[in-house]
Structures are given as C-alpha cells and as structure tokens.
Design a protein around this motif. Structure first.
Motif, PDB file in Angstrom:
ATOM      1  N   ALA A 121       0.833  -1.204   0.000  1.00 34.15           N
ATOM      2  CA  ALA A 121       0.000   0.000   0.000  1.00 34.15           C
ATOM      3  C   ALA A 121       0.869   1.256   0.000  1.00 34.15           C
ATOM      4  N   ALA A 122       1.985   1.194   0.729  1.00 37.11           N
ATOM      5  CA  ALA A 122       2.888   2.348   0.782  1.00 37.11           C
ATOM      6  C   ALA A 122       3.470   2.650  -0.592  1.00 37.11           C
ATOM      7  N   HIS A 123       3.842   1.597  -1.327  1.00 41.34           N
ATOM      8  CA  HIS A 123       4.369   1.799  -2.673  1.00 41.34           C
ATOM      9  C   HIS A 123       3.300   2.398  -3.592  1.00 41.34           C
ATOM     10  N   GLU A 127       3.530   6.019  -5.519  1.00 42.07           N
ATOM     11  CA  GLU A 127       3.416   6.219  -6.964  1.00 42.07           C
ATOM     12  C   GLU A 127       2.355   7.257  -7.324  1.00 42.07           C
ATOM     13  N   VAL A 128       1.278   7.311  -6.574  1.00 38.51           N
ATOM     14  CA  VAL A 128       0.283   8.372  -6.800  1.00 38.51           C
ATOM     15  C   VAL A 128       0.921   9.740  -6.577  1.00 38.51           C
ATOM     16  N   SER A 166       8.762   5.939  -1.348  1.00 40.33           N
ATOM     17  CA  SER A 166       9.190   4.560  -1.055  1.00 40.33           C
ATOM     18  C   SER A 166       9.278   3.712  -2.308  1.00 40.33           C
ATOM     19  N   SER A 167       8.600   4.132  -3.381  1.00 40.85           N
ATOM     20  CA  SER A 167       8.612   3.380  -4.643  1.00 40.85           C
ATOM     21  C   SER A 167       9.799   3.731  -5.525  1.00 40.85           C
ATOM     22  N   LEU A 195      -0.107  -2.788  -9.572  1.00 44.14           N
ATOM     23  CA  LEU A 195      -0.313  -1.772  -8.541  1.00 44.14           C
ATOM     24  C   LEU A 195       0.288  -0.442  -8.979  1.00 44.14           C
ATOM     25  N   TYR A 196       1.484  -0.487  -9.530  1.00 47.97           N
ATOM     26  CA  TYR A 196       2.161   0.728  -9.982  1.00 47.97           C
ATOM     27  C   TYR A 196       1.385   1.373 -11.133  1.00 47.97           C
ATOM     28  N   LEU A 197       0.957   0.570 -12.083  1.00 51.91           N
ATOM     29  CA  LEU A 197       0.227   1.112 -13.233  1.00 51.91           C
ATOM     30  C   LEU A 197      -1.074   1.765 -12.786  1.00 51.91           C
TER      31      LEU A 197
END
Length: 237
Positions: A121-123, A127-128, A166-167, A195-197
C-alpha cells in the motif's frame, strides 16, 4: 510530422529505460551490498541523463516518454488524442527495448524477468504522489510560459523523488513495463507492476484536476508537455 515524433518518442523512451536500468546495474556492480550508495548512483545518473534526453528530443515530440504525460497533455488540450494514442505503444516498446539494451551492454541476458517485489500500500501511495508531482512540475511550467526550464526541473524532481518516495518514483507506465524485463537493481516483478500502473493512472487523473484548478489559463506555449526548450523540451519518468 507524426512519424518523426514517433521516432523521437521511441528513441527517447529507449534511452530513458537504458539510462535507468543501465545505471542501476552499474551501481549494483560497483557498490555491492551498499543499497544507499546504489540508490544515490542510480538517482544521480537518472536525473542528469533525463535532463539531457529531454533537451535532445523535446523540440521534436515534446519529449514525453511517458503515457501519463501524453494523456494529460491531450486532456489539457496541448496534444491531439490521435497523437497521444499513437505515442502510447511507441513509448512502451521503446522502454522494453531500452531494458534489453541495458542488459546487453552489461553482458547479461537480453531479457531477464525481474524478481523484485514492490507491491505494498505504501508503494501504491508513493506512486500516486510521485506521478502527481511529475505532472504538476511539467504543466505548472508550461501553463505559465516557463517551459524552457522543464528539462532541468523534471530531472531535479525525479532525482529527488527517488529518495522521498518509497517506490523510488517510477511515475511512468512505460518505464514500469520496461523495468520488468531486467532482473537488476532497477527491476520490478511483473506481479508488482499492476499496482504501480493503477497508481500512476490515479495520479494522472488527480493531477489533471489540480492543474486545471491551480493553473486555469494556459501560458503562451500551446503544446502542453514541453514545447519550448531553447528550441524546446521537457517530459517524464
């Protein structure tokens, strides 16, 4: 001419991925076991190299190298939707090609699927945030007539975002896909990529709303994601 723009986007995306992944491989080999130093080397090379490739291709295509930048540009009226849709596959293929090139330059297999898992969730939140920040710095400059400063600003932002997120701030769907094809310091496991996308898309949508609210009147430069570096430039990572 669209063909020239597509070639520029392909080459720029290729160089971006080769830069990010190649410097990650070099950092891992030169500073084994020292993750902090590896990240410093990777971030510094990416920030400096990004500045250079934006200057190189900005006058031709706007130097997006990033589907989020292209689609935000279209949403804000600076790039036609037809061109944004044409940029997308070229940017993805360019980043995958750059990953292959980086692997080969360091004597590794042309393709090695990454095993680094980053999906928390942190990553996703990182990214957002990283994507919103990237879009804001580009379009804040463009819509206030300061697009010539974008190459340096984007390079500086990405270099800093390696550290404050963190990402490590991918902020780019094309580079996220490209980094799946290198099992190196800069890689991302395919299982983590969705998740990243998704986070990058959410960040792009929120960034459009913020740009429209904070900078409602476009500046003198009509092509919104980089039309103006000495003869023009700017982009993304």
């Amino acid at each position: 001419m669209l063909a020239r723009k597509l070639v520029a986007e392909y080459l720029g995306s290729l160089l971006l991925a080769a830069l990010v992944i190649g410097s990650g491989i070099a950092a891992q080999r030169l500073s084994p076991g020292d993750v902090g130093l590896e990240l410093t080397e990777n971030a510094a090379a990416t920030a400096a190299g990004l500045f250079a490739i934006i200057l190189m291709f900005g006058p031709i295509s706007g130097a997006h190298f990033n589907p989020v930048v292209s689609f935000v540009d279209a949403a804000l009226g600076g790039l036609s939707w037809r061109h944004a849709l044409a940029y997308l596959p070229v940017q993805v293929v360019g980043c995958v090609s750059g990953a292959v090139l980086a692997n080969l330059m360091f004597g590794a297999s042309a393709v090695s699927i990454a095993t680094t898992h980053r999906a928390t969730a942190a990553h996703g939140l990182a990214e957002v945030v990283a994507t919103i920040g990237l879009i804001l710095i580009i379009f804040a400059l463009v819509r206030t007539g300061r697009a010539a400063q974008a190459p340096a600003a984007v390079g500086a932002y990405i270099g800093a975002a390696y550290w404050f997120t963190s990402s490590t701030s991918f902020a780019n769907p094309a580079i996220t896909i490209g980094r799946m094809f290198s099992n190196s310091f800069a890689g991302i496991a395919p299982s983590s990529a969705p998740l990243y996308l998704g986070a990058q898309i959410v960040g792009g949508v929120l960034a459009v709303l913020l740009v429209r609210y904070l900078y409602p009147a476009p500046g003198p430069t009509p092509n919104a994601a980089i039309d103006a570096v000495p003869t023009e430039a700017t982009k993304s990572a």
